[in-house]
Scaffold this motif. Structure first.
Motif, mmCIF file in Angstrom:
data_model
loop_
_atom_site.group_PDB
_atom_site.id
_atom_site.type_symbol
_atom_site.label_atom_id
_atom_site.label_comp_id
_atom_site.label_asym_id
_atom_site.label_seq_id
_atom_site.Cartn_x
_atom_site.Cartn_y
_atom_site.Cartn_z
ATOM 1 N N ASN A 8 0.793 -1.216 0.000
ATOM 2 C CA ASN A 8 0.000 0.000 0.000
ATOM 3 C C ASN A 8 0.830 1.273 0.000
ATOM 4 O O ASN A 8 0.372 2.315 -0.460
ATOM 5 C CB ASN A 8 -0.926 0.009 1.219
ATOM 6 N N CYS A 9 2.040 1.166 0.559
ATOM 7 C CA CYS A 9 2.898 2.344 0.610
ATOM 8 C C CYS A 9 3.278 2.802 -0.799
ATOM 9 O O CYS A 9 3.423 3.987 -1.052
ATOM 10 C CB CYS A 9 4.151 2.048 1.404
ATOM 11 N N VAL A 10 3.415 1.837 -1.707
ATOM 12 C CA VAL A 10 3.744 2.186 -3.082
ATOM 13 C C VAL A 10 2.619 3.034 -3.659
ATOM 14 O O VAL A 10 2.842 4.026 -4.352
ATOM 15 C CB VAL A 10 3.951 0.927 -3.954
ATOM 16 N N LYS A 11 1.411 2.635 -3.327
ATOM 17 C CA LYS A 11 0.257 3.359 -3.828
ATOM 18 C C LYS A 11 0.225 4.776 -3.251
ATOM 19 O O LYS A 11 -0.041 5.748 -3.974
ATOM 20 C CB LYS A 11 -1.009 2.597 -3.446
ATOM 21 N N ALA A 12 0.477 4.884 -1.957
ATOM 22 C CA ALA A 12 0.486 6.201 -1.318
ATOM 23 C C ALA A 12 1.568 7.076 -1.932
ATOM 24 O O ALA A 12 1.357 8.263 -2.198
ATOM 25 C CB ALA A 12 0.714 6.056 0.183
ATOM 26 N N PHE A 13 2.698 6.475 -2.190
ATOM 27 C CA PHE A 13 3.804 7.197 -2.805
ATOM 28 C C PHE A 13 3.407 7.684 -4.200
ATOM 29 O O PHE A 13 3.642 8.839 -4.571
ATOM 30 C CB PHE A 13 5.016 6.256 -2.891
ATOM 31 N N GLY A 14 2.755 6.802 -4.929
ATOM 32 C CA GLY A 14 2.289 7.162 -6.270
ATOM 33 C C GLY A 14 1.268 8.281 -6.229
ATOM 34 O O GLY A 14 1.300 9.204 -7.033
ATOM 35 N N LYS A 15 0.392 8.201 -5.259
ATOM 36 C CA LYS A 15 -0.639 9.227 -5.097
ATOM 37 C C LYS A 15 0.007 10.586 -4.801
ATOM 38 O O LYS A 15 -0.461 11.623 -5.267
ATOM 39 C CB LYS A 15 -1.556 8.801 -3.948
ATOM 40 N N ALA A 16 1.076 10.538 -4.019
ATOM 41 C CA ALA A 16 1.800 11.774 -3.710
ATOM 42 C C ALA A 16 2.396 12.358 -4.985
ATOM 43 O O ALA A 16 2.368 13.572 -5.200
ATOM 44 C CB ALA A 16 2.895 11.494 -2.687
ATOM 45 N N ILE A 17 2.907 11.493 -5.840
ATOM 46 C CA ILE A 17 3.484 11.982 -7.093
ATOM 47 C C ILE A 17 2.393 12.584 -7.977
ATOM 48 O O ILE A 17 2.595 13.617 -8.615
ATOM 49 C CB ILE A 17 4.276 10.852 -7.792
ATOM 50 N N HIS A 18 1.228 11.963 -7.958
ATOM 51 C CA HIS A 18 0.102 12.553 -8.695
ATOM 52 C C HIS A 18 -0.187 13.960 -8.198
ATOM 53 O O HIS A 18 -0.417 14.876 -8.968
ATOM 54 C CB HIS A 18 -1.154 11.706 -8.511
#
Lengths: 405, 285
Positions: A8-18
């Motif tokens: 899930n952290c990967v997703k959160a990280f990706g969301k931050a990049i968005h």
């Protein structure tokens, strides 16, 4: 620097990049002892965002040996358009990626992002970076007279009423009411545009503090990213602001991450300046470096020149004349105002051509560069010339990504 | 001139929003005509909009819990406004969960149709949203342009196949040609055809049924008497206009019909309980 994220952290990280991609075309990767910071600034320097992921966020986080690299870690500037596609589809990341490893390697001069996917598939992306100091917005949130804190959902429900193409919105607060309406520039075909206004009772906020009644206008587009990040993680969002023309900061905090977006706000039209005169923090705070040149208290209500402009015109010569300034690494951008006699010509030189017409009337934020990992120490020695906050010590403790609440 | 309406029921609000959204898909600008009993969305067939015209009629009592209006004068008890349906639709869409929605004609920086909604919150105090949709008030001398179009003397009237099926066909045909020939006969058959230099495609529909109209409705004293049931009436239309009509459908009509005046016009009618939507697409040579 080497870090490992899972699930899930990967997703959160990706969301931050968005969220960061809404702000600027470049992404700074700034590994620090207290975590990995991702930053972005827009081309007009009117918006800044920072996400700080603490070491706890990662499965594994190591900066690498400091001695090996001389002055600490590398700060990389990446093109947003090369990073964003890796995290474009978050649902497929969620489904397929088990782990993600990010390595900033000194030997290779690349940022390597590796996705370890299901079925043993490993996707490796090598991105070239430019070594560059990250800008940081100078924002002392604890000095803001107005603080609102609300669940992301509430803010999401508020901005939902505005069309996606809406550029700017105005937030008005009084002790009794919070209202939000769309902002249109004068002369724009106002007759054809729909006006939307919504108002809320202070009770709807988790925390509500209004020291100064104010109307601030800021860019909504640049904020949406943070709001959607906060909403997906159910985090409360804090809003710190003062009067029109002063930046506004939206921030979220969690155990393992901090994120903030600082947006410039539109200067009030001249006619409204006298009523905005009651801004407590600026005149009352002690100033070390600029006390002599900033006669903030001397501006009377009947003065024809807006207070802010006086401040800035006094400041600019001092910042330009500063011997400490070293443009490639340390950027101090002055605010620019809608004053034809003011520092206009100077600003046009420093504001990128890519700025939209709307953002050209928005004051630039005040930036400083972080020159080392222990940035506080270094910056404390730099006189922050165009400073909005009071003392340098405050700023040093007050890392912009983590407004004290 | 006064207008004020209030919708409380969620189903009514939802239905009204869907009607407005459908209209917004058909035209950028249209006229909203308010009378004591009805609301009409009207588009008159001008060259500027490709000769297409539209007439949508809603009975106010089926949507509004409160409805008050005062027209220009007692003998002309009507209000005609030029609106951008997309703005209305967008405003209505954001207030779908409202406790109550008020629509009123207001004078702000310009004449506006104000949509004010009371939204529920977790606390006891509700949240208020207002959308001011700018409108133009249409002077009475221009009202004659927005009267109900008379039913054309059609050659053939036919029930349409499911609109979704028709949409799928038309969407594909659009890739091949800009014009489509619609033809139908009194035997319940309809064909959608495109003809280009390279390709001819026809989709045949059968057993659609022909609506029973009164004898006065059609040419030559009733179609059944004088017309050969196999004889096709046809009209060549701009495929985009037809696609627009099929695409925008948000209301599931209980009846969908099509009247064709041979080589003149295609008249599409959707009926859904209290709402009727008529759409006229002129034939091109």
């Amino acid at each position: 620097m080497n870090c490992l994220l899972e699930g899930n952290c990967v997703k959160a990280f990706g969301k931050a990049i968005h969220a960061l991609s809404r702000i600027g075309d470049e992404l700074w990767l700034d590994p620090m002892v207290k975590g990995l910071a991702l930053r972005a600034v827009n081309s007009a320097h009117s918006a800044y965002a920072c996400f700080l992921f603490s070491p706890l966020f990662f499965q594994q986080y190591s900066l690498g040996s400091v001695s090996e690299q001389g002055s600490g870690t590398v700060k990389c500037k990446l093109a947003m358009k090369s990073v964003l596609p890796l995290f474009r589809c978050l649902t497929s990341i969620e489904r397929n990626v088990e782990r993600c490893q990010i390595t900033v390697g000194t030997p290779s001069d690349r940022v390597m992002i590796q996705f370890f996917c299901r079925h043993g598939i490993i996707k490796t992306h090598n991105l070239r970076f430019q070594e560059s100091e990250a800008l940081q917005a100078v924002f002392a949130s604890h000095l803001c007279p107005n603080v609102l804190k609300a669940p992301a959902r509430l803010l999401g429900d508020m901005v939902m009423h505005f069309p996606v193409c809406q550029e700017e919105i105005t937030l008005s607060v009084t002790p009794e009411r919070v209202s939000l309406r769309n902002y249109y520039e004068e002369g724009n075909d106002r007759k054809k545009t729909m006006c939307t206004e919504m108002s809320l009772h202070p009770d709807e906020f988790n925390y509500f503090q209004v020291g100064v009644e104010s109307d601030i206008t800021f860019c909504l587009k640049e904020l949406r990213g943070l709001l959607s990040f906060a909403e997906s993680h159910c985090l409360p969002v804090s809003v710190h602001f003062a009067a029109a023309g002063k930046p506004v900061c939206f921030s979220v905090e969690d155990m393992v991450l901090e994120a903030s977006v600082v947006l410039a706000t539109l200067m009030d039209s001249e006619s409204r300046i006298p009523s905005q005169h009651t801004q407590p923090p600026a005149p009352t705070t002690p100033r070390r470096a600029d006390a002599a040149v900033v006669p903030l208290g001397s501006c009377e209500a009947d003065s024809r020149v807006p207070q802010g402009v006086v401040t800035m015109m006094e400041l600019i010569p001092s910042s330009q004349g500063s011997p400490i300034l070293n443009p490639p690494t340390q950027m101090l951008l002055e605010s620019h105002f809608d004053d034809p006699n003011g520092p206009r010509s100077h600003d046009e030189a420093c504001v990128s051509v890519a700025s939209t017409p709307a953002s050209s009337t928005i004051c630039s934020l005040l930036f400083r560069a972080v020159s080392s990992e222990q940035d506080g120490v270094c910056v404390a020695q730099l006189p922050v010339l165009a400073c909005y906050s009071d003392e340098e010590e405050d700023m040093e403790e007050d890392y912009p990504g983590s407004p004290s609440l | 001139m006064k207008f004020r309406g209030k919708i409380i029921d969620v189903a009514c609000l939802n239905h009204f929003t869907r009607v407005v959204t459908t209209i917004s898909k058909l035209t950028k600008i249209c006229v909203l005509r308010l009378t004591p009993d009805n609301l009409f969305f009207v588009l008159s067939g001008k060259v500027a909009n490709g000769g297409v015209s539209m007439w949508c009629e809603l009975s106010q009592a089926n949507f509004f819990d409160e409805y008050q209006m005062e027209g220009v004068s007692s003998e002309d008890n009507e209000i005609c406004l030029e609106v951008t349906p997309e703005n209305l639709s967008r405003a209505l869409k954001t207030v779908q969960n409202a406790k109550a929605v008020k629509l009123k004609l207001t004078k702000k920086h310009c004449p506006c149709l104000t949509i004010a909604a009371e939204l529920p919150t977790l606390s006891s105090i509700s949240r208020v949203v207002t959308h001011d949709v700018p409108v133009d008030v249409i002077p009475r001398r221009l009202w004659h342009e927005f009267k109900e179009p008379s039913m054309p003397d059609f050659d053939v009237s036919i029930y349409l196949p499911p609109l979704k099926t028709m949409k799928n066909v038309v969407d594909r045909m659009k890739n091949l040609s800009n014009f489509l020939v619609m033809e139908a006969n009194l035997n319940g058959e309809m064909n959608l055809k495109i003809e280009t230099d390279l390709v001819s495609v026809t989709t045949h529909f059968k057993d659609l049924g022909n609506p029973p109209w009164g004898d006065d409705a059609s040419q030559d004293g009733g179609p059944s008497q004088s017309r050969d049931p196999e004889d096709m009436a046809q009209a060549r239309v701009d495929i985009r206009k037809l696609q627009q009509f099929l695409m925008g459908q948000q209301v599931n009509p209980s009846k969908a019909m099509c009247n064709i005046v041979h080589e003149r016009v295609v008249h599409l009618i959707l009926l859904h309980e209290d709402v009727s939507l008529q759409y006229f697409i002129p034939a091109v040579a």
